[in-house]
Design a protein around this motif. Structure first.
Motif, PDB file in Angstrom:
ATOM      1  N   UNK A 140      -6.120  -0.001   1.590  1.00  0.00           N
ATOM      2  CA  UNK A 140      -6.499   1.022   0.622  1.00  0.00           C
ATOM      3  C   UNK A 140      -7.941   1.461   0.827  1.00  0.00           C
ATOM      4  N   UNK A 156       6.340 -13.268  -2.399  1.00  0.00           N
ATOM      5  CA  UNK A 156       5.283 -12.389  -1.884  1.00  0.00           C
ATOM      6  C   UNK A 156       4.177 -13.182  -1.197  1.00  0.00           C
ATOM      7  N   UNK A 187       2.805   3.507  -7.519  1.00  0.00           N
ATOM      8  CA  UNK A 187       2.244   2.647  -6.475  1.00  0.00           C
ATOM      9  C   UNK A 187       2.837   1.242  -6.449  1.00  0.00           C
ATOM     10  N   UNK A 213       1.084  -6.232  -0.082  1.00  0.00           N
ATOM     11  CA  UNK A 213       1.535  -4.863   0.167  1.00  0.00           C
ATOM     12  C   UNK A 213       0.943  -3.894  -0.855  1.00  0.00           C
ATOM     13  N   UNK A 263      -1.711   1.003   1.712  1.00  0.00           N
ATOM     14  CA  UNK A 263      -1.079   2.299   1.543  1.00  0.00           C
ATOM     15  C   UNK A 263      -0.489   2.673   2.898  1.00  0.00           C
ATOM     16  N   UNK A 264       0.162   3.823   2.982  1.00  0.00           N
ATOM     17  CA  UNK A 264       0.676   4.277   4.266  1.00  0.00           C
ATOM     18  C   UNK A 264       0.079   5.630   4.580  1.00  0.00           C
ATOM     19  N   UNK A 305      -9.121   7.986   8.269  1.00  0.00           N
ATOM     20  CA  UNK A 305      -8.533   7.608   6.986  1.00  0.00           C
ATOM     21  C   UNK A 305      -8.009   8.851   6.256  1.00  0.00           C
ATOM     22  N   UNK A 311      -4.512   7.844  -2.303  1.00  0.00           N
ATOM     23  CA  UNK A 311      -4.007   6.729  -1.511  1.00  0.00           C
ATOM     24  C   UNK A 311      -2.934   5.940  -2.244  1.00  0.00           C
ATOM     25  N   UNK A 312      -2.950   5.979  -3.572  1.00  0.00           N
ATOM     26  CA  UNK A 312      -1.974   5.201  -4.324  1.00  0.00           C
ATOM     27  C   UNK A 312      -0.654   5.954  -4.447  1.00  0.00           C
ATOM     28  N   UNK A 313       0.439   5.193  -4.427  1.00  0.00           N
ATOM     29  CA  UNK A 313       1.799   5.687  -4.652  1.00  0.00           C
ATOM     30  C   UNK A 313       2.321   6.567  -3.516  1.00  0.00           C
ATOM     31  N   UNK A 314       1.877   7.806  -3.431  1.00  0.00           N
ATOM     32  CA  UNK A 314       2.413   8.721  -2.427  1.00  0.00           C
ATOM     33  C   UNK A 314       1.242   9.330  -1.675  1.00  0.00           C
ATOM     34  N   UNK A 315       1.350   9.389  -0.353  1.00  0.00           N
ATOM     35  CA  UNK A 315       0.248   9.912   0.456  1.00  0.00           C
ATOM     36  C   UNK A 315       0.842  10.843   1.501  1.00  0.00           C
ATOM     37  N   UNK A 326      10.332   5.195  -8.120  1.00  0.00           N
ATOM     38  CA  UNK A 326       9.572   3.955  -8.072  1.00  0.00           C
ATOM     39  C   UNK A 326      10.582   2.838  -7.813  1.00  0.00           C
ATOM     40  N   UNK A 364      11.801  -4.687  -9.680  1.00  0.00           N
ATOM     41  CA  UNK A 364      12.359  -5.921  -9.172  1.00  0.00           C
ATOM     42  C   UNK A 364      13.623  -6.260  -9.948  1.00  0.00           C
TER      43      UNK A 364
END
Lengths: 419, 419
Positions: free
Chosen positions: A118, A382, A394, A402, A406-407, B362, B392-396, B406, B409
């Protein structure tokens, strides 16, 4: 700009610069640093205990209670546990660098996603000094720089641990600024830190509800957090009675003070008359007070009358709210209204109702025939846990390495252009 | 509470309730709704064009320029394109419900993750009425309820499309409140909407920088957004000259007004003398003004002198900033300082430098030997795009249906308790 704001900006800037070097570092170097820090902690245990004694003396002077003083204390065994934890994190698989789905597209380009750090993680926490080493290790493992702000009551202990971390980073040839432990005890440091969105990519607040609420109100940096753990267990008409008793008693009594502890028991009306007396006896044996709805109190003696506030309470104590509900739909509706989206469970032998519960209850963990106490990064495999998230974006549920990554999309062409 | 706040809270509450029903719905019903909406749009084209004519007349009266009026216009072909788009989204794979990694743990429980809708999505956009249908379709496909707030200049068109959506939802037996298009043109509606964190799970603002900045300042609901697209292309010492020319010219000139358009060209000093004249000639042919650093201006005639602000500019116009840099490190440093984390590319035949660029820059998309114009959900094979994220969080990067979901678990036991 106030002095504290300037100090925190400086920390943010150096953390950002260090994050670039960490992102370009090899996993081997980061793991070497983790092992070097573990060694420093073991070697410097005398210095750690001396620093810790200063915090304990101040704590006793300030009238901290026995529980808080215990959490603050660094013993030989706890120092070994910290060091062992660092080596365990070093041994985990590298969470960054993997490229997934590098697929050819109709245009001829290939498109994939690369898992990357991140950047800079900010962690705000209270009392227990081992969090300083744990949190630094998780950030380092995942290639992130971090800024750590511990409680003022643990200042000397945290700074002694920070010295070991800095030395270990240097041993491995990584920048010491990759882990910065804020030295000031000025509360304004938190306010400055949580608005450093230019330099800090995510905050992980760990502490009581008051701390989290303050950060939620004021932060401009995004957060990984949970506020409440109002966890439910719904005992269905088709539950095995012995299993139901075992699960709900464990969920409530295995530890009272954790966020995945059961706080409200929902029992289907068709089995409430037979099950409630059994549950009451089991909870009596553990000294748990039951606060029941009117219907449950008509079925079994000795329940306190629940007030409306009980349905939303996170007791963190030997108290359990109990409600009789009319079947699965009423149970889901109760959880939807009063739950905190943390962890909710059903006990049933009925497949269709189990599947509906899994699908329709909107919580970070949903369980069938298992104790809510399992909602935990280690229990979920984990390998580590930086916290639990009840947010939906997120990271959701227990957050491991993980969640600290980020990706990004990577595109490979051979001179391709868009037509 | 003001009337507008009360109205927006009411919309949020009904959206939340509808989201529960959508989350429990079958994919077949959601796809049937998408196809029914497409049919309604085709059947009601006369009503759509009448409503659109009201907006166009008002727009002409308010002096909207020709480009804006064009974006606002619904023609037969555009209505067909909207309907076709809905059918294409219906044909995409179902993005929710999949369970991954249902793995046994040492305790005996099995732990997996289930992909689920986010809940309620808020979308704030400007002028183009087709966004109303597109955005509603992406939310519906992913099992989310949505609240749509379009530009006041498209009010009648958007309400006519909303009527088709409501009718299509009813045809498929889904709640009409699953898609709510805000009727008021009061600007306060936006302020109320972006603070409805109790009912809206994520905002997707689509529009100019002014709109996004306002929402960033005031929103308490988390966002999927990008602010700037200051995209770079670095032409390395080992670039194939013809490929470099083709890529940078396409990246700059294929469309000027998009966020993935090239805004700054970086050329390695060792090849700048041979390449810059070639690039200059190519850009001259497209009428692109080059604004160069001092070193680039010493190597080729006819460059305007770049001001400091040029390095941070998103021109969205036939203008390109040009800088000579000393190798890959200097290029990465320039991108780190001036880039917006959107899309950056390298042109090179050198494998090691290509890999370093992919790893160390980045940004949400990093490319080798490809035009930045490829940064797009359709080009990446996502099948659809709700927007592009530089967070950067969740969707990039380009955000498709997965970004509107989302994971939670799920834990399966057989009466397991924690020891």
């Amino acid at each position: 700009m106030s002095e504290i704001n300037a100090t925190m900006r400086g920390i943010g800037q150096t953390a950002r610069a260090a994050s670039r070097r960490l992102a370009a570092s090899e996993a081997g170097a980061r793991n070497a640093a983790l092992r070097a820090i573990a060694e420093r902690l073991r070697d410097d245990r005398a210095a750690l205990e001396t620093a810790n004694e200063k915090d304990l003396a101040a704590g006793r002077g300030n009238g901290l209670d026995a529980a808080l003083l215990d959490r603050l204390t660094l013993t030989d065994a706890r120092i070994d546990a910290m060091a062992d934890g660092l080596e365990q994190i070093a041994a985990l698989p590298d969470p960054v660098g993997a490229v997934s789905h590098l697929d050819p597209m109709p245009s001829g380009i290939r498109v994939g996603r690369m898992r990357v750090p991140l950047g800079v993680v900010g962690i705000i926490y209270e009392s227990r000094p081992n969090v300083t080493a744990d949190a630094a290790a998780l950030c380092l493992k995942s290639g992130n720089a971090c800024v750590l702000r511990g409680g003022s009551e643990a200042l000397h202990s945290n700074q002694a641990i920070a010295a070991c971390i800095a030395a270990g980073l240097a041993d491995a040839g990584l920048p010491e600024t990759a882990v910065q432990v804020v030295r000031t005890t000025d509360r304004a440091a938190v306010g400055a830190m949580i608005t450093l969105d230019e330099y800090i990519d995510v905050l992980v607040p760990r502490g009581g509800k008051g701390l989290i609420e303050r950060i939620m109100r004021e932060a401009t940096v995004p957060m990984i957090k949970h506020l409440d753990g109002v966890c439910h267990c719904y005992v269905d008409a088709d539950a095995d009675p012995a299993m139901a008793e075992r699960v709900v008693v464990n969920a409530k009594t295995q530890r009272y003070g954790t966020c995945n502890t059961l706080e409200t028991l929902l029992v289907d009306a068709s089995v409430a008359a037979s099950l409630l007396p059994r549950f009451k006896a089991a909870f009596d044996a553990h000294g748990v007070e039951l606060r029941g709805c009117e219907r449950s109190r008509a079925l079994v003696d000795g329940l306190t009358a629940a007030e409306p506030a009980d349905w939303d309470a996170e007791y963190l104590a030997p108290i359990l709210a109990v409600a009789v509900v009319d079947g699965l739909d009423a149970a889901i509706e109760h959880i939807d209204r009063h739950g905190s989206g943390h962890t909710d469970a059903i006990v049933t032998r009925d497949h269709a109702r189990a599947q509906r519960f899994l699908r329709e209850v909107d919580s970070s963990s949903v369980m069938v025939n298992a104790s809510t106490r399992f909602a935990d990064g280690f229990e979920y495999g984990l390998g580590a846990e930086i916290g639990i998230s009840t947010d939906k974006l997120h990271a959701r549920g227990p957050v491991g390495l993980e969640g600290l990554t980020t990706q990004k999309y990577i595109v490979l062409g051979e001179g391709h252009v868009r037509e």
